[in-house]
Design a protein around this motif. Structure first.
Motif, mmCIF file in Angstrom:
data_model
loop_
_atom_site.group_PDB
_atom_site.id
_atom_site.type_symbol
_atom_site.label_atom_id
_atom_site.label_comp_id
_atom_site.label_asym_id
_atom_site.label_seq_id
_atom_site.Cartn_x
_atom_site.Cartn_y
_atom_site.Cartn_z
ATOM 1 N N UNK A 184 0.796 -1.248 0.001
ATOM 2 C CA UNK A 184 0.206 0.067 0.061
ATOM 3 C C UNK A 184 0.912 1.389 0.054
ATOM 4 N N UNK A 185 0.583 2.229 -0.857
ATOM 5 C CA UNK A 185 1.380 3.423 -1.058
ATOM 6 C C UNK A 185 0.544 4.638 -0.693
ATOM 7 N N UNK A 186 1.026 5.341 0.409
ATOM 8 C CA UNK A 186 0.244 6.906 0.603
ATOM 9 C C UNK A 186 1.116 7.833 0.205
ATOM 10 N N UNK A 187 0.459 8.794 -0.543
ATOM 11 C CA UNK A 187 1.147 9.880 -0.975
ATOM 12 C C UNK A 187 0.145 11.020 -1.303
ATOM 13 N N UNK A 188 0.886 12.526 -1.281
ATOM 14 C CA UNK A 188 -0.318 13.499 -1.702
ATOM 15 C C UNK A 188 0.189 13.744 -3.190
ATOM 16 N N UNK A 189 1.321 13.557 -3.649
ATOM 17 C CA UNK A 189 2.052 14.228 -4.856
ATOM 18 C C UNK A 189 1.889 13.511 -6.239
ATOM 19 N N UNK A 190 1.611 14.236 -7.251
ATOM 20 C CA UNK A 190 1.264 13.544 -8.615
ATOM 21 C C UNK A 190 2.781 12.957 -9.047
ATOM 22 N N UNK A 191 3.811 13.424 -8.649
ATOM 23 C CA UNK A 191 5.217 12.926 -8.902
ATOM 24 C C UNK A 191 5.019 11.585 -8.499
ATOM 25 N N UNK A 197 1.055 3.465 -9.053
ATOM 26 C CA UNK A 197 0.726 2.183 -10.150
ATOM 27 C C UNK A 197 1.124 1.053 -9.885
ATOM 28 N N UNK A 198 2.420 1.112 -9.300
ATOM 29 C CA UNK A 198 3.241 -0.066 -8.865
ATOM 30 C C UNK A 198 2.613 -0.895 -7.541
ATOM 31 N N UNK A 199 1.829 0.086 -6.810
ATOM 32 C CA UNK A 199 1.430 -0.690 -5.457
ATOM 33 C C UNK A 199 0.142 -1.691 -5.864
ATOM 34 N N UNK A 200 -0.107 -2.432 -4.840
ATOM 35 C CA UNK A 200 -1.351 -3.247 -5.041
ATOM 36 C C UNK A 200 -2.554 -2.296 -4.564
ATOM 37 N N UNK A 201 -2.258 -1.242 -3.706
ATOM 38 C CA UNK A 201 -3.260 -0.388 -3.224
ATOM 39 C C UNK A 201 -2.885 1.083 -3.051
ATOM 40 N N UNK A 202 -3.207 1.995 -3.850
ATOM 41 C CA UNK A 202 -2.776 3.222 -3.865
ATOM 42 C C UNK A 202 -3.699 4.199 -3.026
ATOM 43 N N UNK A 203 -3.118 5.045 -2.389
ATOM 44 C CA UNK A 203 -4.008 5.985 -1.581
ATOM 45 C C UNK A 203 -3.511 7.532 -1.620
ATOM 46 N N UNK A 204 -4.394 8.320 -1.874
ATOM 47 C CA UNK A 204 -4.178 9.591 -2.089
ATOM 48 C C UNK A 204 -4.457 10.504 -0.953
ATOM 49 N N UNK A 205 -3.299 11.039 -0.286
ATOM 50 C CA UNK A 205 -3.668 11.860 1.030
ATOM 51 C C UNK A 205 -3.663 13.281 0.789
ATOM 52 N N UNK A 206 -4.735 13.920 0.872
ATOM 53 C CA UNK A 206 -4.689 15.305 0.734
ATOM 54 C C UNK A 206 -4.112 15.798 -0.578
ATOM 55 N N UNK A 207 -4.514 15.252 -1.679
ATOM 56 C CA UNK A 207 -3.661 15.173 -3.042
ATOM 57 C C UNK A 207 -3.794 16.689 -3.497
ATOM 58 N N UNK A 208 -2.666 16.782 -4.344
ATOM 59 C CA UNK A 208 -2.678 17.914 -5.238
ATOM 60 C C UNK A 208 -3.765 17.623 -6.486
ATOM 61 N N UNK A 209 -3.813 18.775 -7.170
ATOM 62 C CA UNK A 209 -5.167 18.660 -8.295
ATOM 63 C C UNK A 209 -4.790 17.707 -9.255
#
Length: 227
Positions: A184-191, A197-209
């Motif tokens: 599981x990957x947690x991140x805020x950034x489009x970078x 995409x590599x992760x089994x589960x992607x979580x967007x935390x207070x993400x950028x637009x």
């Protein structure tokens, strides 16, 4: 199945970025250095935005106007103080809860950040997280006489580079088996789209637009960790 929880640091665990604030603190009381630092950062950002330079060019310029030439002992003390303050008042409440939940579930927890290892490791240590993937500083000299070099000691742990660093790190674990791992990957950034995409589960935390738009395309979970 071994479960892995990988957290970005800046604006995912923390509420603000760490690099700019840390390097600014390192030249506190040196106005000529501070002016040069932010002038260099501004020029670098413009060149990066228009595709003339890579992201590492910006960070390297800031490094040379701030940390470069300072002793390792001084910078470690600064990083420790910075981390103490960050953990005391600069973390997203939701991140603290999620780290605790993964720990209680017995998952292996990592931080993967483009930030400098000196700072990322200091914060991770205070959060009880042993494994860190980050951009490494380089040092000149030996022992107590070490000083920070004018270049980094690794490739920038950013964008596709973060995925390269993360995969190499995972492969160092004796029990890591790609076919039997859940990441599981947690991140805020489009970078960080490559690692999401590599992760089994992607979580967007207070993400950028840009990342919020991508979340709708790729089906990433969206969360708010502000409270």
């Amino acid at each position: 199945m071994q479960r892995y929880a990988v957290f970005d640091l800046d604006e995912t665990i923390t509420t603000r970025g760490t690099w700019g604030r840390f390097v600014s603190q390192s030249v506190k009381g040196k106005p000529h250095k501070l002016i040069g630092l932010w002038a260099r950062a501004g020029i670098g950002q413009i060149l990066y935005k228009f595709g003339r330079k890579e992201r590492i060019f910006v960070k390297r310029g800031m490094l040379r106007w701030s940390l470069s030439g300072q002793s390792r002992a001084q910078l470690q003390a600064l990083a420790d103080n910075f981390a103490d303050e960050e953990v005391r008042s600069g973390l997203r409440p939701g991140a603290v809860r999620q780290i605790k939940a993964h720990r209680e579930a017995g998952d292996r927890i990592l931080i993967a950040s483009a930030g400098a290892d000196l700072v990322v490791e200091a914060i991770a240590n205070r959060l009880g997280i042993e494994t860190v993937v980050s951009t490494k500083l380089a040092w000149k000299g030996e022992g107590e006489n070490q000083i920070c070099a004018r270049h980094f000691g690794s490739d920038n742990c950013y964008g596709p580079g973060k995925l390269v660093h993360l995969r190499k790190c995972l492969e160092t674990f004796d029990d890591f088996k790609p076919e039997a791992a859940h990441i599981t990957i947690y991140t805020d950034s489009h970078s960080d789209l490559p690692v999401l995409k590599f992760a089994d589960k992607g979580v967007v935390v207070n993400g950028d637009s840009k990342l919020l738009k991508a979340a709708n395309v790729y089906g990433f979970e969206i969360v708010d960790w502000s409270r």
